[in-house]
Design a protein around this motif. Structure first.
Motif, PDB file in Angstrom:
ATOM      1  N   ALA A  20       0.830  -1.208   0.000  1.00 35.10           N
ATOM      2  CA  ALA A  20       0.000   0.000   0.000  1.00 35.10           C
ATOM      3  C   ALA A  20       0.865   1.260   0.000  1.00 35.10           C
ATOM      4  N   GLN A  21       1.982   1.239   0.732  1.00 32.93           N
ATOM      5  CA  GLN A  21       2.875   2.396   0.767  1.00 32.93           C
ATOM      6  C   GLN A  21       3.529   2.628  -0.597  1.00 32.93           C
ATOM      7  N   VAL A  22       3.933   1.548  -1.257  1.00 30.10           N
ATOM      8  CA  VAL A  22       4.512   1.670  -2.599  1.00 30.10           C
ATOM      9  C   VAL A  22       3.471   2.233  -3.558  1.00 30.10           C
ATOM     10  N   GLY A  23       2.253   1.690  -3.469  1.00 31.61           N
ATOM     11  CA  GLY A  23       1.185   2.201  -4.323  1.00 31.61           C
ATOM     12  C   GLY A  23       0.934   3.681  -4.109  1.00 31.61           C
ATOM     13  N   GLY A  24       0.958   4.102  -2.862  1.00 30.09           N
ATOM     14  CA  GLY A  24       0.735   5.514  -2.567  1.00 30.09           C
ATOM     15  C   GLY A  24       1.822   6.407  -3.132  1.00 30.09           C
ATOM     16  N   ALA A  25       3.079   5.938  -3.078  1.00 33.64           N
ATOM     17  CA  ALA A  25       4.191   6.736  -3.600  1.00 33.64           C
ATOM     18  C   ALA A  25       4.060   6.942  -5.104  1.00 33.64           C
ATOM     19  N   LEU A  26       3.683   5.884  -5.836  1.00 36.55           N
ATOM     20  CA  LEU A  26       3.566   6.002  -7.287  1.00 36.55           C
ATOM     21  C   LEU A  26       2.232   6.606  -7.715  1.00 36.55           C
ATOM     22  N   GLU A  27       1.233   6.532  -6.859  1.00 35.83           N
ATOM     23  CA  GLU A  27      -0.058   7.105  -7.233  1.00 35.83           C
ATOM     24  C   GLU A  27       0.057   8.609  -7.456  1.00 35.83           C
ATOM     25  N   ALA A  28       0.917   9.269  -6.692  1.00 38.51           N
ATOM     26  CA  ALA A  28       1.121  10.708  -6.895  1.00 38.51           C
ATOM     27  C   ALA A  28       1.675  10.979  -8.294  1.00 38.51           C
ATOM     28  N   VAL A  29       2.543  10.095  -8.790  1.00 44.88           N
ATOM     29  CA  VAL A  29       3.071  10.256 -10.148  1.00 44.88           C
ATOM     30  C   VAL A  29       1.968   9.987 -11.164  1.00 44.88           C
ATOM     31  N   PHE A  30       1.161   8.951 -10.928  1.00 48.40           N
ATOM     32  CA  PHE A  30       0.071   8.659 -11.855  1.00 48.40           C
ATOM     33  C   PHE A  30      -0.975   9.783 -11.865  1.00 48.40           C
ATOM     34  N   GLU A  31      -1.142  10.484 -10.758  1.00 54.60           N
ATOM     35  CA  GLU A  31      -2.055  11.634 -10.751  1.00 54.60           C
ATOM     36  C   GLU A  31      -1.532  12.716 -11.696  1.00 54.60           C
ATOM     37  N   ALA A  32      -0.217  12.908 -11.731  1.00 55.27           N
ATOM     38  CA  ALA A  32       0.367  13.869 -12.669  1.00 55.27           C
ATOM     39  C   ALA A  32       0.159  13.403 -14.103  1.00 55.27           C
ATOM     40  N   VAL A  33       0.331  12.092 -14.347  1.00 55.04           N
ATOM     41  CA  VAL A  33       0.097  11.541 -15.683  1.00 55.04           C
ATOM     42  C   VAL A  33      -1.353  11.731 -16.088  1.00 55.04           C
ATOM     43  N   ALA A  34      -2.274  11.468 -15.165  1.00 53.50           N
ATOM     44  CA  ALA A  34      -3.696  11.613 -15.466  1.00 53.50           C
ATOM     45  C   ALA A  34      -4.053  13.057 -15.800  1.00 53.50           C
ATOM     46  N   ALA A  35      -3.411  14.008 -15.130  1.00 50.73           N
ATOM     47  CA  ALA A  35      -3.669  15.418 -15.427  1.00 50.73           C
ATOM     48  C   ALA A  35      -3.197  15.764 -16.838  1.00 50.73           C
ATOM     49  N   THR A  36      -2.044  15.229 -17.244  1.00 52.27           N
ATOM     50  CA  THR A  36      -1.565  15.446 -18.608  1.00 52.27           C
ATOM     51  C   THR A  36      -2.506  14.797 -19.620  1.00 52.27           C
ATOM     52  N   ARG A  37      -2.982  13.605 -19.296  1.00 56.48           N
ATOM     53  CA  ARG A  37      -3.935  12.916 -20.182  1.00 56.48           C
ATOM     54  C   ARG A  37      -5.199  13.753 -20.357  1.00 56.48           C
TER      55      ARG A  37
END
Length: 253
Positions: A20-37
């Motif tokens: 869950a901690q690993v997922g949380g760390a990368l989820e912030a990056v995926f939120e940036a990707v989603a904003a670009t999308r």
């Protein structure tokens, strides 16, 4: 409280907490990707409303958002949109890609995409492009030496961009492996058994297991199936725990 103390204090399985901690760390990056999308899809809709095909200069409208994300997200070293060949009316291929340098200055990636001169003209076979195109889902590619952008050992997180029912390209962000390892290796080392993180294809993204180095391609169960079902399981003597929301599996020997 150190990692081992936190693991001892959690009220659930330590490996579930770590995933869950690993997922949380990368989820912030995926939120940036989603904003670009989202920005890219909105841009393509605006252009279509004008009754024309997009051209490369239209993608300049993405730059303020990309610069903002590069300055805000500590793990993100590069970000942008990579067009599917044929999307643009004036260029056969295009990367609207920006990177943050060691000095903190955000600069564009300038590439020669002429197939007659450049070995990197066809980027469609790279996992960060091919996986979202094939699956319609987000992907973590690497780690690999990113000769295209930075010559750094990196992970690339990407998501497909769709427009008018067709694949238009990918929104993506790069994370230097050294930054990702700094975030997750203390968690992996705190577990009682040797642990590693792998992507859907079995590529090791980070490892505290001396038998499986970061970047190596490992055999084993169907890691893609583990991600699809999103449930921990034990297979072939391995404990497999999908990381919450991101396409990585925590594997314990």
């Amino acid at each position: 409280m150190d990692v081992r103390s936190r693991l001892a204090a959690v009220g659930t399985e330590p490996e579930t907490w770590v995933a869950a901690q690993v997922g949380g760390a990368l989820e912030a990056v995926f939120e940036a990707v989603a904003a670009t999308r989202a920005d890219t899809a909105a841009l393509l809709r605006r252009v279509a409303a004008e009754g024309r095909r997009p051209v490369s200069r239209d993608l300049a409208a993405l730059r303020p958002g990309l610069h903002l994300r590069l300055g805000r997200e500590a793990l993100v070293s590069g970000a942008g949109f990579v067009a599917d060949p044929g999307l643009l009316a004036d260029a056969p291929a295009w990367l609207e890609w920006w990177q943050s340098g060691a000095d903190g200055v955000v600069r564009p990636l300038l590439l020669d995409l002429d197939p007659g001169r450049s070995a990197y003209a066809d980027y469609t076979h790279w996992d960060w492009f091919a996986l979202p195109r094939a699956t319609g889902r987000r992907a973590v590619a690497g780690p690999y030496v990113d000769y295209l952008c930075s010559d750094e050992y990196s992970l690339t997180l990407s998501e497909p961009v769709w427009f008018q029912g067709r694949f238009a390209g990918v929104a993506a962000a790069d994370v230097y492996l050294r930054h990702f390892e700094a975030a997750v290796l203390p968690l992996l080392r705190g577990l009682a058994r040797p642990a590693r993180l792998v992507n859907a294809r079995g590529r090791v993204a980070a490892s505290a297991d001396a038998a499986h180095l970061a970047g190596s391609l490992t055999k084993g169960p169907d890691f893609g199936d583990v991600l699809a079902t999103a449930r921990p399981r034990t297979r072939e003597g391995l404990r497999l725990v999908p990381c919450r929301g991101v396409p990585l599996v925590l594997v314990l020997a």
